[in-house]
Design a protein around this motif. Structure first.
Motif: not given
Length: 614
Positions: A373-378
């Motif tokens: 999820v954090l990679k998506e946000i990033e």
């Protein structure tokens, strides 16, 4: 179908009955106000009995139906441990300040545009607050972060009153148009200078400089609630011309009641809106969902039932709340189902939903899912997606990933924004890396010369987390020497420093001194921090004293306060006479675990010994 609908203690939100309104502590004679635009109209509400529901036929909401059924059954089968969690939640995003009216009057650096990047919004809902009515040109000025000349004049000399500034402004023959007033109030809101914004609004209303609209009245009502509390805001409603006491005004008051977690007042306002036959909107329902998420999750299904039968389409914020609930119930599959069905309906989850997912994955220990999820946000590149940095700081700090926090800071540090600096300081504080937090703070001092006390408070919170009382006191002295006034956020951090050092009496004394000197309204959690310590000690006298002071400033109808008060009696091994009546007077419905706690201090409870003696 709706398990909670059958619960004997449910509020029956399907039509907060007239009886609910009559039972309230302060009976509404007119109504409440709260600002929030973007209201979606729905069928009218019957004035008598329960809401007149329409048959629910929306095919687009089929997925929502199954989700809320599951939430109903989950809430109905909560364990004792989970019931204990049905309480007030402290949710303070990075950069958020509590709207308590006690503000710092200080010069603002021209380079400090962090608040303007955020925009004026309620941080619980993400919805914009109403300023005065503006045209398209004025809206563009607000969006670009332009500061009005009147705003600059107001903040130029911190000790000068707004009335004095306005008097001089008029004497000099300067224009005082609607657009100038609107932009000035907007600018003051952006910097959380609510008291000065209210003073400007007072002057405009008294002088009748412009013709006021419902949005103007709602904006003023919001400022009154933020500075003086919802009870003062309630009395102002009677002064608003009846033709302007519409949906926007009442929803403004509702949101402020919810922001204070005032259960009874929020339910009063919702009931009043029904009595006035105002439409039930997704915004009003979201406010009640947010309230019950914090105070009594058993009532959530009633709101969902209302939305279902009134054919009110849930917003992204509605889904965020449901995701948070699913996560708390450890229902990861159900949480993911909500997101998948959103995507199937062509709705792309926003960053708030992504953050909610990451938070719940982290709580469940699903590190791989969190990282995904954090990679998506990033996104593909942090340099191109700088707006995500402040959120990533927080999540990675919660995961204990110092290397990731350092990586993100490397992207920001060449030309950091204020909100990024504050998020990084908070992250390093959580990671117990105080030197790194202090280095960023010193860099901010050099870059922007003069920081606000709220920015000092972020480093102060880092000291609090790490129990560094000496450093905290040194920072407070540094603030005082720089001419800063200490506001509620700063006092909250200082109180917590003393509490964690075991000096609760000192914390109590400091808070009372601050109230007398500044006439500020402390943050609710500041009181709770002290009350909790007295409760642990079994100090009933001081616990009751703090509880009384909380009520004096308007913090009523909250189970969390009662919970700590009762715990004081339990630890003191003393009966608590009249506690059930006190709860009833506040129209509170205790949850199961709370009732067990209450039974322990019931002076008239029956025991096996007392039964045998009869």
């Amino acid at each position: 179908m709706w398990a909670l609908r059958r619960a004997s203690i449910s509020l029956r939100l399907r039509g907060f009955s007239a009886g609910t309104s009559r039972a309230c502590w302060v009976k509404l004679t007119t109504s409440k106000v709260e600002d929030k635009p973007g209201i979606i109209e729905s069928p009218q509400i019957s004035c008598k009995g329960s809401l007149s529901f329409k048959t629910f036929h929306s095919a687009g909401q089929t997925s929502f139906n199954s989700i809320v059924r599951e939430i109903s059954s989950q809430a109905d089968s909560k364990s004792k441990k989970e019931d204990d969690d049905m309480e007030y939640e402290l949710e303070t995003p990075v950069g958020e300040v509590h709207d308590n009216g006690g503000e710092d009057v200080e010069l603002i650096s021209e380079q400090d545009s962090s608040y303007e990047n955020e925009g004026v919004e309620d941080l619980n809902t993400g919805q914009k607050l109403p300023d005065a009515e503006v045209d398209s040109t004025e809206k563009e000025s607000q969006q670009k972060g332009i500061r009005s000349e009147l705003f600059k004049a107001i903040i130029r000399i911190p000790g000068l009153s707004v009335n004095s500034v306005l008097t001089k402004w008029v004497e000099e023959g300067k224009e005082l148009s609607r657009s100038e007033i609107s932009l000035a109030i907007h600018n003051l809101r952006v910097f959380r200078m609510y008291r000065k914004a209210l003073q400007l609004s007072d002057w405009v209303e008294a002088k009748q400089t412009i013709d006021l609209t419902e949005k103007d009245y709602a904006s003023r009502l919001d400022l009154i609630a933020k500075v003086h509390g919802v009870y003062k805001a309630e009395t102002y409603v009677e002064r608003i011309p009846k033709s302007f006491r519409g949906e926007l005004v009442y929803q403004t008051l509702l949101a402020n009641c919810v922001n204070e977690n005032n259960l009874k007042k929020s339910e009063e306002v919702f009931s009043k809106m029904k009595d006035l036959k105002l439409p039930v909107s997704v915004f009003a329902c979201n406010q009640m969902l947010l309230l019950y998420k914090r105070t009594d999750k058993r009532k959530i299904a009633n709101v969902l039932s209302l939305m279902e039968e009134e054919n009110i389409k849930p917003s992204l914020f509605s889904h965020k709340i449901l995701i948070d609930l699913k996560g708390k119930y450890k229902d990861i599959a159900g949480m993911e189902q909500i997101v998948e069905k959103l995507k199937a309906e062509g709705v792309e989850p926003d960053i708030q939903i992504q953050l909610a997912l990451a938070k719940q994955y982290a709580s469940a220990g699903l590190k791989e899912k969190v990282e995904a999820v954090l990679k998506e946000i990033e996104g593909g590149s942090l340099e191109e997606n700088r707006s995500a940095c402040q959120y990533l700081f927080t999540i990675y700090a919660d995961l204990g990933k110092a290397d990731e926090v350092e990586r993100i800071w490397a992207v920001c540090k060449s030309d950091p924004q204020t909100h990024e600096c504050l998020a990084a300081i908070e992250a390093w504080g959580k990671l117990k890396k105080i030197e790194e937090a202090e280095a960023i703070f010193e860099m901010m001092i050099k870059k922007w010369k003069r920081l606000t006390s709220r920015q000092y408070a972020v480093l102060l919170r880092a000291y609090t987390i790490n129990n560094m009382l000496t450093k905290g006191k040194d920072l407070i002295n540094r603030m005082a020497n720089s001419g800063h006034r200490l506001g509620p956020v700063t006092w909250d951090a200082l109180v917590r420093l003393y509490v964690q050092a075991g000096e609760v009496e000192k914390a109590d004394s400091l808070l009372q001194k601050a109230i007398r000197q500044t006439q500020m309204r402390p943050i609710y959690d500041t009181y709770i921090a002290i009350l909790e310590q007295y409760a642990e000690r079994g100090d009933v006298h001081n616990a009751e004293k703090i509880f009384y002071r909380m009520r004096q400033v308007g913090y009523t109808s909250r189970l969390s306060g009662f919970r700590f008060l009762i715990q004081a009696y339990i630890n003191a091994k003393r009966p608590a006479y009249g506690m059930r009546e006190r709860l009833k007077a506040d129209n509170l419905s205790p949850y199961k675990a709370f009732m067990v706690q209450l039974a322990e201090v019931d002076a008239f409870r029956r025991t096996s010994v007392s039964n045998s003696l009869e």
